[in-house]
Design a protein around this motif. Structure first.
Motif, PDB file in Angstrom:
ATOM      1  N   THR A 114       0.842  -1.197   0.000  1.00  0.00           N
ATOM      2  CA  THR A 114       0.000   0.000   0.000  1.00  0.00           C
ATOM      3  C   THR A 114       0.877   1.247   0.000  1.00  0.00           C
ATOM      4  O   THR A 114       2.096   1.169   0.171  1.00  0.00           O
ATOM      5  CB  THR A 114      -0.911   0.010   1.240  1.00  0.00           C
ATOM      6  N   LYS A 115       0.218   2.400  -0.128  1.00  0.00           N
ATOM      7  CA  LYS A 115       0.948   3.668  -0.191  1.00  0.00           C
ATOM      8  C   LYS A 115       0.980   4.388   1.164  1.00  0.00           C
ATOM      9  O   LYS A 115       1.330   5.563   1.236  1.00  0.00           O
ATOM     10  CB  LYS A 115       0.326   4.580  -1.232  1.00  0.00           C
ATOM     11  N   THR A 116       0.605   3.705   2.187  1.00  0.00           N
ATOM     12  CA  THR A 116       0.571   4.316   3.513  1.00  0.00           C
ATOM     13  C   THR A 116       1.129   3.352   4.537  1.00  0.00           C
ATOM     14  O   THR A 116       1.077   2.130   4.360  1.00  0.00           O
ATOM     15  CB  THR A 116      -0.869   4.703   3.908  1.00  0.00           C
ATOM     16  N   ASN A 117       1.660   3.898   5.628  1.00  0.00           N
ATOM     17  CA  ASN A 117       2.116   3.075   6.739  1.00  0.00           C
ATOM     18  C   ASN A 117       1.001   2.802   7.743  1.00  0.00           C
ATOM     19  O   ASN A 117       1.158   1.959   8.633  1.00  0.00           O
ATOM     20  CB  ASN A 117       3.290   3.734   7.456  1.00  0.00           C
ATOM     21  N   LEU A 118      -0.111   3.513   7.627  1.00  0.00           N
ATOM     22  CA  LEU A 118      -1.268   3.274   8.499  1.00  0.00           C
ATOM     23  C   LEU A 118      -2.128   2.177   7.880  1.00  0.00           C
ATOM     24  O   LEU A 118      -3.284   2.380   7.500  1.00  0.00           O
ATOM     25  CB  LEU A 118      -2.066   4.565   8.680  1.00  0.00           C
ATOM     26  N   VAL A 119      -1.551   1.014   7.798  1.00  0.00           N
ATOM     27  CA  VAL A 119      -2.237  -0.085   7.118  1.00  0.00           C
ATOM     28  C   VAL A 119      -3.471  -0.526   7.894  1.00  0.00           C
ATOM     29  O   VAL A 119      -4.527  -0.804   7.323  1.00  0.00           O
ATOM     30  CB  VAL A 119      -1.260  -1.268   6.919  1.00  0.00           C
ATOM     31  N   ILE A 120      -3.359  -0.615   9.194  1.00  0.00           N
ATOM     32  CA  ILE A 120      -4.491  -1.072  10.016  1.00  0.00           C
ATOM     33  C   ILE A 120      -5.685  -0.147   9.838  1.00  0.00           C
ATOM     34  O   ILE A 120      -6.831  -0.595   9.770  1.00  0.00           O
ATOM     35  CB  ILE A 120      -4.081  -1.150  11.497  1.00  0.00           C
ATOM     36  N   LEU A 121      -5.420   1.163   9.759  1.00  0.00           N
ATOM     37  CA  LEU A 121      -6.502   2.136   9.623  1.00  0.00           C
ATOM     38  C   LEU A 121      -7.106   2.115   8.222  1.00  0.00           C
ATOM     39  O   LEU A 121      -8.332   2.081   8.062  1.00  0.00           O
ATOM     40  CB  LEU A 121      -5.973   3.540   9.953  1.00  0.00           C
ATOM     41  N   ASN A 122      -6.265   2.138   7.221  1.00  0.00           N
ATOM     42  CA  ASN A 122      -6.746   2.288   5.848  1.00  0.00           C
ATOM     43  C   ASN A 122      -7.065   0.957   5.156  1.00  0.00           C
ATOM     44  O   ASN A 122      -7.839   0.935   4.205  1.00  0.00           O
ATOM     45  CB  ASN A 122      -5.695   3.046   5.018  1.00  0.00           C
ATOM     46  N   HIS A 123      -6.460  -0.122   5.608  1.00  0.00           N
ATOM     47  CA  HIS A 123      -6.700  -1.421   4.974  1.00  0.00           C
ATOM     48  C   HIS A 123      -6.884  -2.478   6.053  1.00  0.00           C
ATOM     49  O   HIS A 123      -6.022  -3.358   6.238  1.00  0.00           O
ATOM     50  CB  HIS A 123      -5.524  -1.792   4.063  1.00  0.00           C
ATOM     51  N   PRO A 124      -7.988  -2.414   6.780  1.00  0.00           N
ATOM     52  CA  PRO A 124      -8.172  -3.315   7.929  1.00  0.00           C
ATOM     53  C   PRO A 124      -8.304  -4.782   7.541  1.00  0.00           C
ATOM     54  O   PRO A 124      -8.131  -5.649   8.394  1.00  0.00           O
ATOM     55  CB  PRO A 124      -9.448  -2.790   8.586  1.00  0.00           C
ATOM     56  N   LYS A 125      -8.630  -5.085   6.270  1.00  0.00           N
ATOM     57  CA  LYS A 125      -8.777  -6.486   5.869  1.00  0.00           C
ATOM     58  C   LYS A 125      -7.581  -6.976   5.036  1.00  0.00           C
ATOM     59  O   LYS A 125      -7.653  -8.026   4.409  1.00  0.00           O
ATOM     60  CB  LYS A 125     -10.063  -6.667   5.066  1.00  0.00           C
ATOM     61  N   SER A 126      -6.506  -6.220   5.041  1.00  0.00           N
ATOM     62  CA  SER A 126      -5.335  -6.619   4.255  1.00  0.00           C
ATOM     63  C   SER A 126      -4.588  -7.751   4.942  1.00  0.00           C
ATOM     64  O   SER A 126      -4.825  -8.078   6.111  1.00  0.00           O
ATOM     65  CB  SER A 126      -4.402  -5.427   4.070  1.00  0.00           C
ATOM     66  N   VAL A 127      -3.655  -8.347   4.192  1.00  0.00           N
ATOM     67  CA  VAL A 127      -2.831  -9.420   4.735  1.00  0.00           C
ATOM     68  C   VAL A 127      -1.996  -8.921   5.904  1.00  0.00           C
ATOM     69  O   VAL A 127      -1.823  -9.616   6.914  1.00  0.00           O
ATOM     70  CB  VAL A 127      -1.920 -10.000   3.624  1.00  0.00           C
ATOM     71  N   ILE A 128      -1.476  -7.685   5.789  1.00  0.00           N
ATOM     72  CA  ILE A 128      -0.665  -7.128   6.872  1.00  0.00           C
ATOM     73  C   ILE A 128      -1.504  -6.948   8.129  1.00  0.00           C
ATOM     74  O   ILE A 128      -1.054  -7.232   9.249  1.00  0.00           O
ATOM     75  CB  ILE A 128      -0.026  -5.801   6.422  1.00  0.00           C
ATOM     76  N   SER A 129      -2.753  -6.480   7.974  1.00  0.00           N
ATOM     77  CA  SER A 129      -3.630  -6.318   9.136  1.00  0.00           C
ATOM     78  C   SER A 129      -3.866  -7.654   9.820  1.00  0.00           C
ATOM     79  O   SER A 129      -3.858  -7.747  11.052  1.00  0.00           O
ATOM     80  CB  SER A 129      -4.957  -5.696   8.704  1.00  0.00           C
ATOM     81  N   GLU A 130      -4.078  -8.690   9.011  1.00  0.00           N
ATOM     82  CA  GLU A 130      -4.283 -10.007   9.606  1.00  0.00           C
ATOM     83  C   GLU A 130      -3.019 -10.510  10.307  1.00  0.00           C
ATOM     84  O   GLU A 130      -3.085 -11.200  11.324  1.00  0.00           O
ATOM     85  CB  GLU A 130      -4.700 -11.005   8.518  1.00  0.00           C
ATOM     86  N   ALA A 131      -1.857 -10.156   9.755  1.00  0.00           N
ATOM     87  CA  ALA A 131      -0.609 -10.561  10.397  1.00  0.00           C
ATOM     88  C   ALA A 131      -0.485  -9.918  11.774  1.00  0.00           C
ATOM     89  O   ALA A 131      -0.087 -10.565  12.755  1.00  0.00           O
ATOM     90  CB  ALA A 131       0.573 -10.182   9.507  1.00  0.00           C
ATOM     91  N   PHE A 132      -0.829  -8.633  11.860  1.00  0.00           N
ATOM     92  CA  PHE A 132      -0.751  -7.967  13.166  1.00  0.00           C
ATOM     93  C   PHE A 132      -1.814  -8.500  14.129  1.00  0.00           C
ATOM     94  O   PHE A 132      -1.609  -8.538  15.347  1.00  0.00           O
ATOM     95  CB  PHE A 132      -0.860  -6.455  12.997  1.00  0.00           C
ATOM     96  N   ARG A 133      -2.960  -8.875  13.620  1.00  0.00           N
ATOM     97  CA  ARG A 133      -3.958  -9.515  14.482  1.00  0.00           C
ATOM     98  C   ARG A 133      -3.417 -10.824  15.056  1.00  0.00           C
ATOM     99  O   ARG A 133      -3.649 -11.170  16.215  1.00  0.00           O
ATOM    100  CB  ARG A 133      -5.241  -9.775  13.687  1.00  0.00           C
ATOM    101  N   SER A 134      -2.702 -11.567  14.186  1.00  0.00           N
ATOM    102  CA  SER A 134      -2.118 -12.815  14.658  1.00  0.00           C
ATOM    103  C   SER A 134      -1.072 -12.550  15.739  1.00  0.00           C
ATOM    104  O   SER A 134      -0.986 -13.271  16.740  1.00  0.00           O
ATOM    105  CB  SER A 134      -1.478 -13.565  13.484  1.00  0.00           C
ATOM    106  N   ILE A 135      -0.268 -11.494  15.540  1.00  0.00           N
ATOM    107  CA  ILE A 135       0.730 -11.138  16.552  1.00  0.00           C
ATOM    108  C   ILE A 135       0.046 -10.706  17.844  1.00  0.00           C
ATOM    109  O   ILE A 135       0.481 -11.060  18.955  1.00  0.00           O
ATOM    110  CB  ILE A 135       1.644 -10.027  16.001  1.00  0.00           C
ATOM    111  N   ARG A 136      -1.036  -9.966  17.706  1.00  0.00           N
ATOM    112  CA  ARG A 136      -1.798  -9.557  18.913  1.00  0.00           C
ATOM    113  C   ARG A 136      -2.311 -10.788  19.661  1.00  0.00           C
ATOM    114  O   ARG A 136      -2.267 -10.856  20.891  1.00  0.00           O
ATOM    115  CB  ARG A 136      -2.959  -8.652  18.497  1.00  0.00           C
ATOM    116  N   THR A 137      -2.790 -11.762  18.905  1.00  0.00           N
ATOM    117  CA  THR A 137      -3.273 -12.999  19.521  1.00  0.00           C
ATOM    118  C   THR A 137      -2.137 -13.723  20.230  1.00  0.00           C
ATOM    119  O   THR A 137      -2.292 -14.244  21.345  1.00  0.00           O
ATOM    120  CB  THR A 137      -3.884 -13.918  18.452  1.00  0.00           C
TER     121      THR A 137
END
Length: 826
Positions: free
Chosen positions: A549-572
């Protein structure tokens, strides 16, 4: 080192990294394979085709002296069987390759002039198909190497110029005109057969050139391309020559074999002529001696009448006749030895054998003569490619000189042996004559005259017989060779289509493999999670893929992206760590750092804080990289005041807490860059600030400076409950892990973990562990349980935002190429 690292390093061969590297660089294999086969096609299509032309010649075995079926001139000379030329395939091969033989054949075929039709890519030789014929005015003069261009204007005129000569201009001539140049003069004649068989338009629109070749150049060229091979156990030789023009090669091979046969017949004729001349010369001498002996005997009988010899006189007379025969035989043998000696001294081949009835059968002499002749033929062949002063010729001359001396020594030994025998016979003759002194004078004189007459008559009769036989043999000369298989095309030898395609295939596989290997060998960065696991015992908290993506705020702008899911997994995964207990009422502090800059420390801190806030937890994100603050930039906030202004007492804590677009996430940016950042972090004000934040927030996330550059992270570690160090795939060096291992083993940081950032899922083609997935209809893992592993599926159902992206033209083309390759493989 921990046993886990040892076992992973000594675990044996693992093919998975190889497969991953191949899949990641599949485009290299496609590029080099396509490029290789294109080059192979061009080479096969446009390289001159070289053909192998072969012919076979049979060399008849010569029968022994007096043997059945013998009709050679030498078969009538049984006394010199020891010097009779036998079949020697090595000698015959040297004759074929000799300079004189090849030169004569090339001149007979007019190969000193070649013609070519000019093409766009390459020029093709037009053997026997040129619309014009060049005739050298001075046929016996070796022409210099020159090339001329020819353009035919119409049926009667043409233009010509010397190629590669700036001062040369096009000049017009009529066919048949004499073209006089400083170096040569020649005629250009029209080839009416080609003009009548080809269309005039094609002749006029084609450009031509012709070359003058020196005989020396041609002989060297053909000598290199000629090969001789013996055929099994038969007395036969296969001659082969490589050429671009099959018919030209066929004509050369046939002419070479024909010339060899004709030369053999000529040699036999010369031998026969020399033999007959020798016999004629001896007959003339013996005729005079016989006539004189007959006259003396007749005169004696007229004066003395008939004389009756006693039995004793008759026996002595017969003994003297036997001695005379032996002396005559020895005399002929010595003449033959002198003959050979004279030929050897003149550096000639000993092939013209003088006639004799003498039995000379010295195997050593025969072997030396055969070797001597072979070396002379080899020297003649070598002169085609060397000069008289070349090293090869000088070595041959030394060898020939040695053989010559061996022959001369052997001849002297033979000659001296016969001289001794002659002396013995003369001594025996003297003894008989002494015994005959008691015979009356008249009877003794008669015996002497009769003896001379009989001796002359016997030699004369023998020579007459040999003369008749030699004349018959000369008339009956037949070739000793026979063409078994005329020149024909054996097979094309170049270009080798199959070999070139195999080379293209192997090059297309090997070159990318070497590139991949060298790239991996020279690149000392961490390339995969598996590699990282072999380098450290530090637990890996999770992996995060490359940010497309073109932003570092991936969680905010792309909550269903692969990176967002990766951070969810890390949170878990964080929920299962003992020190991460949100139900205790006390905030947990996370320190996020790296060894050097550029590894994704700030990116990870922002998105880690964001994903925690998405879980309805209050999160404070602290930009503690006081030397190079940049967290505020991601939220489009200024940095006029912040943590540094609070730590020096200018403003209160509430004034530096700033809201972000993400609910439950507050930012405390670094503030203006201070001159003493380490001292500020060591101040009691820093500890007070963190304690105050823990009262109001569930999680405090600290974005700290890189560990390897400054000491700030070390200062802040005492405040952290969990320390997470970022390692970036393809960027972080292997050496960066060493200081992390030292810190981990010394327990300098509490609850230390690693996060592998910026991994390339495309290179693996699949994902497992720690919440990452595959784009474009892949399969990923985001939610789960247990340490480090989670499970979830999104294959083909648009689970991730990336699944909604449209295929670009490049991607569609890639898919088509992939399907095409699959069809070829099928």
């Amino acid at each position: 080192m921990d046993q886990r690292i040892k076992s992973s390093q000594e675990g044996g061969f693992n093919i998975k990294p190889i497969i991953s590297a191949i899949r990641a660089n599949l485009y290299l294999f496609v590029i080099f394979l396509v490029l290789g086969f294109i080059i192979s096609y061009l080479v096969n299509r446009y390289s001159p085709k070289i053909y192998n032309i072969v012919g076979e010649i049979y060399l008849k075995e010569k029968a022994g002296p007096g043997g059945a079926g013998s009709n050679s001139i030498q078969d009538f000379l049984p006394g010199i069987a020891g010097f009779k030329t036998s079949i020697n395939l090595e000698n015959e091969k040297e004759k074929f390759k000799s300079y004189s033989t090849i030169s004569k054949v090339l001149q007979s075929l007019n190969f000193d002039i070649s013609y070519r039709a000019l093409g766009n890519i390459r020029n093709a030789e037009i053997y026997l198909a040129s619309p014009f014929i060049v005739s050298n005015k001075n046929r016996n003069v070796d022409m210099p190497e020159m090339t001329f261009l020819v353009n035919i204007r119409d049926k009667s005129t043409f233009e010509i110029k010397e190629k590669d000569k700036k001062s040369s201009n096009w000049k017009s001539y009529h066919f048949g005109d004499l073209i006089s140049l400083p170096k040569c003069s020649f005629y250009v004649l029209r080839n009416d057969s080609i003009f009548n068989s080809e269309s005039l338009k094609s002749i006029l629109t084609t450009n031509y050139e012709f070359d003058f070749h020196s005989i020396n150049f041609l002989v060297k060229e053909y000598s290199r391309n000629i090969n001789m091979a013996e055929i099994g156990q038969a007395s036969a030789i296969q001659i082969s020559v490589a050429t671009e023009v099959p018919q030209k090669g066929i004509d050369f091979v046939n002419a070479l074999m024909k010339d060899h046969i004709e030369s053999g017949v000529v040699d036999q004729g010369i031998t026969a002529t020399q033999t007959i001349n020798f016999i004629d010369d001896q007959l003339l001498k013996k005729s005079l001696e016989l006539s004189a002996a007959e006259d003396r005997l007749r005169d004696f009988k007229k004066v003395n009448g008939a004389i009756e010899l006693s039995d004793e006189a008759k026996a002595d007379f017969e003994e003297l006749r036997r001695i005379d025969d032996e002396l005559a035989s020895i005399d002929m043998e010595q003449k033959l030895l002198d003959y050979i000696r004279n030929y050897v001294l003149a550096n000639k081949q000993v092939k013209l054998i003088a006639p004799s009835q003498l039995q000379i059968s010295d195997a050593t002499l025969t072997q030396h003569l055969s070797t001597y002749n072979r070396y002379l033929q080899e020297r003649d062949a070598q002169l085609g490619n060397n000069t008289e002063k070349s090293l090869a010729i000088e070595d041959l001359d030394k060898t020939i000189s040695g053989e010559k001396q061996s022959i001369l020594d052997n001849l002297k030994t033979n000659y001296d042996g016969r001289t001794l025998k002659t002396n013995e016979l003369i001594k025996r003759e003297a003894e008989i004559k002494d015994k005959m002194k008691g015979i009356p004078d008249a009877e003794l004189e008669f015996l002497g005259l009769q003896r001379n007459f009989s001796k002359s008559q016997a030699i004369f009769d023998y020579l007459q017989q040999r003369q008749e036989e030699a004349e018959i043999a000369k008339a009956a000369i037949v070739p000793d060779e026979e063409i078994v298989d005329p020149g024909r095309i054996d097979k094309p030898i170049s270009p080798d289509t199959k070999t070139n395609n195999l080379i293209a295939l192997f090059a297309g596989l090997i070159i990318p493999s070497v590139i991949i290997y060298l790239r991996a060998y020279l690149d000392n960065s961490i390339q995969s999670k598996a590699q990282l696991e072999t380098l450290t015992n530090i637990p890996i908290l999770g992996t995060v893929g490359h940010n497309y993506t073109k932003t570092n705020l991936v969680i905010l702008n792309h909550p269903k992206s692969v990176i967002s899911e990766a951070f969810r997994s890390i949170r878990t995964n964080l929920q299962f760590l003992g020190n991460f207990d949100s139900s205790s009422g006390k905030a947990t502090t996370l320190l996020i750092s790296s060894v050097v800059g550029g590894e994704g420390k700030t990116f990870s801190a922002i998105n880690m804080a964001s994903i925690l806030a998405f879980a309805h937890k209050k999160v404070a994100l602290l930009g503690l990289d006081l030397r190079k603050p940049k967290v505020h930039l991601e939220f489009d906030l200024d940095n006029k005041q912040g943590i540094t202004t609070h730590l020096i007492g200018q403003i209160g804590l509430d004034e530096i807490i700033r809201k972000t677009p993400i609910k439950n996430l507050d930012l405390l940016n670094a503030g203006p860059i201070p001159p003493n950042p380490s001292e500020l972090l060591l101040s009691p004000k820093m500890a007070e600030m963190l304690e105050e934040l823990k009262k109001n927030y569930d999680y405090v996330v600290m974005d700290t400076p890189p560990l390897g550059l400054v000491t700030d992270a070390n200062i802040l570690m005492k405040y952290a409950d969990i320390s997470i160090f970022i390692v970036r795939e393809g960027y972080s060096k292997i050496d960066y892990v060493k200081p992390l291992n030292e810190i981990y083993e010394d327990y300098q940081f509490k609850n230390m973990y690693l996060l592998l950032n910026d991994i390339n899922y495309k290179s693996t083609g699949y994902g497992y562990g720690y919440g990452y997935g595959r784009k474009k209809g892949g399969y990923g893992y985001g939610y789960g349980y247990g340490y480090g592993y989670g499970y979830g599926y999104g294959y083909g159902y648009g689970y991730y935002e990336e699944d909604k992206e449209k295929d670009t033209l490049l991607k569609r083309s890639g898919k088509r190429i992939k399907k095409f390759i699959q069809k070829i493989n099928a």
